[in-house]
Motif scaffolding. Structure first.
Motif, PDB file in Angstrom:
ATOM      1  N   LEU A 232       3.447  -8.589   3.027  1.00 27.60           N
ATOM      2  CA  LEU A 232       2.855  -7.311   2.629  1.00 27.60           C
ATOM      3  C   LEU A 232       2.877  -6.295   3.763  1.00 27.60           C
ATOM      4  O   LEU A 232       3.228  -5.127   3.568  1.00 27.60           O
ATOM      5  CB  LEU A 232       1.414  -7.533   2.149  1.00 27.60           C
ATOM      6  N   ASP A 233       2.530  -6.732   4.962  1.00 27.52           N
ATOM      7  CA  ASP A 233       2.471  -5.795   6.088  1.00 27.52           C
ATOM      8  C   ASP A 233       3.834  -5.197   6.406  1.00 27.52           C
ATOM      9  O   ASP A 233       3.916  -4.088   6.936  1.00 27.52           O
ATOM     10  CB  ASP A 233       1.909  -6.491   7.329  1.00 27.52           C
ATOM     11  N   ALA A 234       4.909  -5.925   6.101  1.00 24.61           N
ATOM     12  CA  ALA A 234       6.251  -5.449   6.418  1.00 24.61           C
ATOM     13  C   ALA A 234       6.654  -4.263   5.538  1.00 24.61           C
ATOM     14  O   ALA A 234       7.502  -3.454   5.942  1.00 24.61           O
ATOM     15  CB  ALA A 234       7.266  -6.574   6.268  1.00 24.61           C
ATOM     16  N   ILE A 235       6.085  -4.149   4.343  1.00 24.69           N
ATOM     17  CA  ILE A 235       6.457  -3.057   3.433  1.00 24.69           C
ATOM     18  C   ILE A 235       5.243  -2.235   3.017  1.00 24.69           C
ATOM     19  O   ILE A 235       5.305  -1.496   2.034  1.00 24.69           O
ATOM     20  CB  ILE A 235       7.183  -3.604   2.192  1.00 24.69           C
ATOM     21  N   ARG A 236       4.161  -2.367   3.772  1.00 27.37           N
ATOM     22  CA  ARG A 236       2.927  -1.647   3.423  1.00 27.37           C
ATOM     23  C   ARG A 236       3.166  -0.138   3.335  1.00 27.37           C
ATOM     24  O   ARG A 236       2.753   0.519   2.376  1.00 27.37           O
ATOM     25  CB  ARG A 236       1.847  -1.960   4.451  1.00 27.37           C
TER      26      ARG A 236
END
Length: 282
Positions: A232-236
């Protein structure tokens, strides 16, 4: 103090002690930082100017930056006092800037309301609910100039030669010293002929000689897997941007539907009129 005497504070001291405490006044946006012929420049003006400075100026020490900005604002005020009104062009520019800033405030309000952690998580879950992953391959290769060389090496491999050692000894490709290892890659990352050969291999199987624009290859498939969904953090930020754009567009569609928008045709003028600066030079 002599025995029997009682200390009595002076009347002046008592009066001072009786006075109410006065709270310190904290500076705010309306606090005056300078006056120029009676016109006030406030701390708010200084702070707003600082916030809009290019990044290179943000690195200056606060004391230097404060003095620099305040001096600039004072000089601007001195010069501005020499004019009674804005020119038509500048007045129109100010109207455009005001319109733009108000629009940005609306966009920021929409963003604050719609781009929440819950919305981002929901968008992530929706995008990857049925995610199955794409094929990824871990392969090594030996690159030589001719088909005959490739066939000869293939025969040695079938007789038990080690693929990595043969790559170090025979391969002309940059991966040769590393045993021909190419690491993990997905479809579309290799030239078509090479990819087609890899896709058909079983784990541990060596291909027949494959010709590409680079020469002749022998390929071994070390492993294959399905790609994982990104964290999730990679494409937040990507998800947040999509939510933001969709929310703004939805609000624009709603406002457009509710509003009366007219675009009267301008007689005697075509699109080239946007270049006629003389119309706003009064």
């Amino acid at each position: 103090m002599p025995k029997g005497l009682t200390f009595l504070p002076s009347l002046a001291f008592a009066a001072v002690m009786a006075l109410p405490l006065v709270a310190e006044t904290k500076p705010d946006a309306k606090t005056v930082a300078a006056r120029v012929n009676g016109d006030e420049i406030t701390l708010g003006h200084v702070i707003a100017t600082t916030a809009n400075l290019p990044q290179q100026y943000q690195q200056l020490e606060d004391e230097v930056l404060y003095d620099f900005i305040l001096e600039q604002l004072v000089q601007q005020q001195l010069l501005s006092q020499q004019q009674e009104n804005l020119t038509q062009r500048n007045a129109l520019t100010l109207e455009n800037e005001s319109r733009s800033l108000l629009a940005v405030q609306t966009v920021n309000a929409i963003t604050e309301t719609e781009v929440t952690e819950e919305a981002i998580q929901a968008a992530y879950d929706a995008r990857f609910a049925d995610f199955e992953g794409d094929d990824e391959f871990d392969a090594s290769h030996i690159l030589v100039e001719t088909e005959d060389e490739a066939k000869a090496i293939k025969a040695q491999l079938e007789d038990g030669a080690d693929f990595a050692e043969m790559a170090k000894e025979k391969s002309t490709g940059p991966s040769g010293p590393n045993g021909g290892a190419l690491g993990w890659f997905g479809k579309g990352q290799m030239v078509p002929e090479f990819e087609s050969a890899v896709v058909e291999l079983e784990k541990g199987q060596v291909s027949e000689p494959v010709q590409t624009q680079f020469g002749w290859h022998l390929v071994i498939l070390n492993d294959r897997r399905k790609s994982k969904a990104p964290e999730l953090d990679a494409i937040r930020e990507e998800l947040a941007q999509t939510i933001r754009q969709d929310a703004i567009q939805a609000r624009l569609d709603e406002l457009t539907e509710q509003s009366k928008i007219e675009r009267p045709e301008i007689e005697g003028a075509g699109p080239e009129i946007i270049r006629q600066l003389d119309l706003i030079q009064e």
